[in-house]
Design a protein around this motif. Structure first.
Motif, PDB file in Angstrom:
ATOM      1  N   LEU A 117      -6.571 -11.950 -12.646  1.00  0.00           N
ATOM      2  CA  LEU A 117      -7.999 -12.241 -12.657  1.00  0.00           C
ATOM      3  C   LEU A 117      -8.778 -11.094 -12.010  1.00  0.00           C
ATOM      4  N   THR A 118      -8.239 -10.528 -10.945  1.00  0.00           N
ATOM      5  CA  THR A 118      -8.888  -9.400 -10.265  1.00  0.00           C
ATOM      6  C   THR A 118      -8.967  -8.171 -11.166  1.00  0.00           C
ATOM      7  N   ALA A 119      -8.063  -8.083 -12.123  1.00  0.00           N
ATOM      8  CA  ALA A 119      -8.013  -6.915 -13.015  1.00  0.00           C
ATOM      9  C   ALA A 119      -9.254  -6.778 -13.896  1.00  0.00           C
ATOM     10  N   VAL A 120     -10.165  -7.743 -13.858  1.00  0.00           N
ATOM     11  CA  VAL A 120     -11.427  -7.585 -14.597  1.00  0.00           C
ATOM     12  C   VAL A 120     -12.219  -6.399 -14.049  1.00  0.00           C
ATOM     13  N   VAL A 121     -11.890  -5.946 -12.828  1.00  0.00           N
ATOM     14  CA  VAL A 121     -12.597  -4.787 -12.261  1.00  0.00           C
ATOM     15  C   VAL A 121     -12.328  -3.530 -13.085  1.00  0.00           C
ATOM     16  N   ILE A 124       0.833  -1.204   0.000  1.00  0.00           N
ATOM     17  CA  ILE A 124       0.000   0.000   0.000  1.00  0.00           C
ATOM     18  C   ILE A 124       0.867   1.253   0.000  1.00  0.00           C
ATOM     19  N   LEU A 125       1.896   1.262   0.845  1.00  0.00           N
ATOM     20  CA  LEU A 125       2.766   2.428   0.958  1.00  0.00           C
ATOM     21  C   LEU A 125       3.452   2.752  -0.362  1.00  0.00           C
ATOM     22  N   PHE A 126       4.097   1.765  -0.984  1.00  0.00           N
ATOM     23  CA  PHE A 126       4.856   2.038  -2.198  1.00  0.00           C
ATOM     24  C   PHE A 126       3.943   2.251  -3.409  1.00  0.00           C
ATOM     25  N   THR A 127       2.765   1.643  -3.405  1.00  0.00           N
ATOM     26  CA  THR A 127       1.808   1.918  -4.479  1.00  0.00           C
ATOM     27  C   THR A 127       1.315   3.352  -4.384  1.00  0.00           C
ATOM     28  N   ALA A 128       1.105   3.826  -3.144  1.00  0.00           N
ATOM     29  CA  ALA A 128       0.712   5.223  -2.941  1.00  0.00           C
ATOM     30  C   ALA A 128       1.809   6.163  -3.417  1.00  0.00           C
ATOM     31  N   LEU A 129       3.068   5.785  -3.212  1.00  0.00           N
ATOM     32  CA  LEU A 129       4.177   6.607  -3.704  1.00  0.00           C
ATOM     33  C   LEU A 129       4.187   6.619  -5.234  1.00  0.00           C
ATOM     34  N   ALA A 130       3.919   5.471  -5.849  1.00  0.00           N
ATOM     35  CA  ALA A 130       3.810   5.429  -7.314  1.00  0.00           C
ATOM     36  C   ALA A 130       2.686   6.350  -7.781  1.00  0.00           C
ATOM     37  N   GLY A 131       1.587   6.381  -7.009  1.00  0.00           N
ATOM     38  CA  GLY A 131       0.472   7.273  -7.330  1.00  0.00           C
ATOM     39  C   GLY A 131       0.845   8.729  -7.218  1.00  0.00           C
ATOM     40  N   GLY A 132       1.895   9.025  -6.456  1.00  0.00           N
ATOM     41  CA  GLY A 132       2.370  10.402  -6.361  1.00  0.00           C
ATOM     42  C   GLY A 132       2.995  10.901  -7.648  1.00  0.00           C
ATOM     43  N   THR A 184      -8.361   5.372 -22.512  1.00  0.00           N
ATOM     44  CA  THR A 184      -7.177   5.856 -21.804  1.00  0.00           C
ATOM     45  C   THR A 184      -6.802   4.911 -20.670  1.00  0.00           C
ATOM     46  N   PHE A 185      -7.803   4.277 -20.076  1.00  0.00           N
ATOM     47  CA  PHE A 185      -7.541   3.386 -18.956  1.00  0.00           C
ATOM     48  C   PHE A 185      -6.859   2.087 -19.385  1.00  0.00           C
ATOM     49  N   MET A 186      -6.659   1.918 -20.679  1.00  0.00           N
ATOM     50  CA  MET A 186      -5.921   0.744 -21.127  1.00  0.00           C
ATOM     51  C   MET A 186      -4.474   0.792 -20.658  1.00  0.00           C
ATOM     52  N   ARG A 187      -4.002   1.983 -20.267  1.00  0.00           N
ATOM     53  CA  ARG A 187      -2.633   2.073 -19.761  1.00  0.00           C
ATOM     54  C   ARG A 187      -2.470   1.295 -18.462  1.00  0.00           C
ATOM     55  N   LEU A 188      -3.580   0.992 -17.769  1.00  0.00           N
ATOM     56  CA  LEU A 188      -3.506   0.111 -16.609  1.00  0.00           C
ATOM     57  C   LEU A 188      -2.987  -1.257 -17.027  1.00  0.00           C
ATOM     58  N   LEU A 189      -3.456  -1.723 -18.171  1.00  0.00           N
ATOM     59  CA  LEU A 189      -2.994  -3.008 -18.689  1.00  0.00           C
ATOM     60  C   LEU A 189      -1.588  -2.896 -19.257  1.00  0.00           C
ATOM     61  N   THR A 190      -1.237  -1.719 -19.767  1.00  0.00           N
ATOM     62  CA  THR A 190       0.129  -1.499 -20.233  1.00  0.00           C
ATOM     63  C   THR A 190       1.111  -1.788 -19.114  1.00  0.00           C
ATOM     64  N   CYS A 191       0.784  -1.321 -17.921  1.00  0.00           N
ATOM     65  CA  CYS A 191       1.621  -1.579 -16.755  1.00  0.00           C
ATOM     66  C   CYS A 191       1.493  -3.022 -16.283  1.00  0.00           C
ATOM     67  N   ILE A 197      -1.510   9.416 -10.939  1.00  0.00           N
ATOM     68  CA  ILE A 197      -2.690   9.090 -10.133  1.00  0.00           C
ATOM     69  C   ILE A 197      -3.275   7.718 -10.440  1.00  0.00           C
ATOM     70  N   MET A 198      -3.054   7.206 -11.651  1.00  0.00           N
ATOM     71  CA  MET A 198      -3.678   5.954 -12.035  1.00  0.00           C
ATOM     72  C   MET A 198      -3.182   4.768 -11.218  1.00  0.00           C
ATOM     73  N   TYR A 199      -2.000   4.895 -10.610  1.00  0.00           N
ATOM     74  CA  TYR A 199      -1.469   3.774  -9.834  1.00  0.00           C
ATOM     75  C   TYR A 199      -2.261   3.532  -8.553  1.00  0.00           C
ATOM     76  N   TYR A 200      -2.997   4.516  -8.096  1.00  0.00           N
ATOM     77  CA  TYR A 200      -3.830   4.294  -6.919  1.00  0.00           C
ATOM     78  C   TYR A 200      -4.856   3.191  -7.161  1.00  0.00           C
ATOM     79  N   ILE A 201      -5.260   3.029  -8.411  1.00  0.00           N
ATOM     80  CA  ILE A 201      -6.256   2.002  -8.732  1.00  0.00           C
ATOM     81  C   ILE A 201      -5.732   0.612  -8.407  1.00  0.00           C
ATOM     82  N   PHE A 202      -4.405   0.437  -8.477  1.00  0.00           N
ATOM     83  CA  PHE A 202      -3.819  -0.881  -8.216  1.00  0.00           C
ATOM     84  C   PHE A 202      -3.900  -1.271  -6.736  1.00  0.00           C
TER      85      PHE A 202
END
Length: 319
Positions: free
Chosen positions: A235-239, A114-122, A249-256, A125-130
């Protein structure tokens, strides 16, 4: 266009009002440090990129992941996208470190994720979704995740057929008063949703095949946990599917997620047969090939990202 915007915002940092500062706070703070040190945009970019790659290499070495797997796919495709989307790339580097905590059992690993994902979101912003991936618990949530996946798929199909655009989500985003964030929701999709879903299915099949190979060669608890987590994260990424109804634009989530899945599958491959490694490599190439078809052929990224990549204009360093 995006690269020019980065240059313009950096060179006019003092006079531009950063309305979206807290959405990308670490990115703007890094720019501020560069300005304080009297670095030009190109110097700041070079330092940040070098630091990010060093951090990425350190992460792979510490987690015993084969960095060559990353380099192959990065140089084949991702380098052309990431050099122009530097916010997303810098966040990506931190997220790789975060993701490694999710793949290993431990009392505080979820908190570290959670901590490092929040830093990635810094940085983006899209990394917060992870953060949604913290629900993945191999002992407790395997069945729940399967039901969630089925529900989301059915919901997305019905919404796509009805032309529903999830307007309540867009209204919430617009209420934040952030033009940059709202821009993500401008481009609407119809049957275009098939493209990101296709990418996701390929990546999930890749993680499933990796899991089956691990199960074949090892009974070690930590290795099985590692491979199972990769599969259930995908599998959870179906959300993300409803987001694809709103904007591609949200396809960049899958890019990562696709590259992250390929990267972490570089662990434990020394136990695989040569044929199994070749099949994994072929599946990875198929994923990259699909990205090429979508972004390079359909979206015209050849002119937007690949050709400009070889333009020396982008690599001038002013001393």
């Amino acid at each position: 266009r995006d690269f020019f915007a980065y240059w313009y915002n950096y060179t006019n940092f003092e006079v531009l009002e950063q309305r979206d500062f807290w959405f990308y706070y670490l990115f703007y703070m890094s720019e501020r440090v560069g300005i304080i040190l009297s670095l030009t945009f190109y110097q700041w970019w070079a330092v940040m990129t070098a630091f990010s790659l060093i951090f990425l290499t350190y992460s792979f070495k510490k987690r015993e992941i084969n960095s060559h797997v990353f380099l192959i796919y990065f140089m084949l495709y991702y380098v052309f996208l990431f050099y122009g989307g530097i916010k997303f790339f810098y966040g990506f580097c931190i997220y790789q470190y975060a993701f490694s905590y999710l793949l290993n059992e431990g009392k505080y690993n979820k908190l570290k994720y959670i901590l490092f994902t929040a830093l990635a979101g810094g940085f983006h912003i899209m990394y917060y979704i992870f953060l949604i991936f913290i629900i993945v618990d191999i002992k407790k949530t395997k069945i729940m995740i399967k039901y969630i996946a089925i529900f989301i798929v059915i919901f997305t199909i019905i919404s796509a057929l009805n032309g529903r655009k999830l307007t309540f989500v867009m209204n919430v985003v617009d209420s934040l008063g952030n033009d940059h964030l709202s821009a993500y929701f401008i481009l609407r999709t119809h049957l275009g949703i098939i493209l990101p879903i296709g990418i996701h299915i390929l990546t999930t099949l890749y993680s499933f095949y990796y899991l089956k190979i691990i199960q074949k060669h090892s009974k070690e608890k930590n290795e099985l946990y590692y491979a199972n987590t990769i599969f259930y994260v995908n599998l959870t990424a179906v959300v993300f599917y409803p987001l694809f109804l709103i904007a591609l634009t949200f396809m960049r989530l899958l890019t990562c997620l696709s590259l992250t899945t390929i990267i972490v599958s570089g662990k434990y491959q020394t136990n695989f047969t040569k044929l199994e490694r070749r099949k994994l490599f072929g599946l990875g190439l198929l994923i990259v090939g699909f990205y090429y078809y979508i972004n390079i052929y359909l979206a015209g990224y050849l002119e937007k990202t690949i050709l400009p990549f070889f333009d020396p204009y982008y690599f001038r360093l002013y001393i």
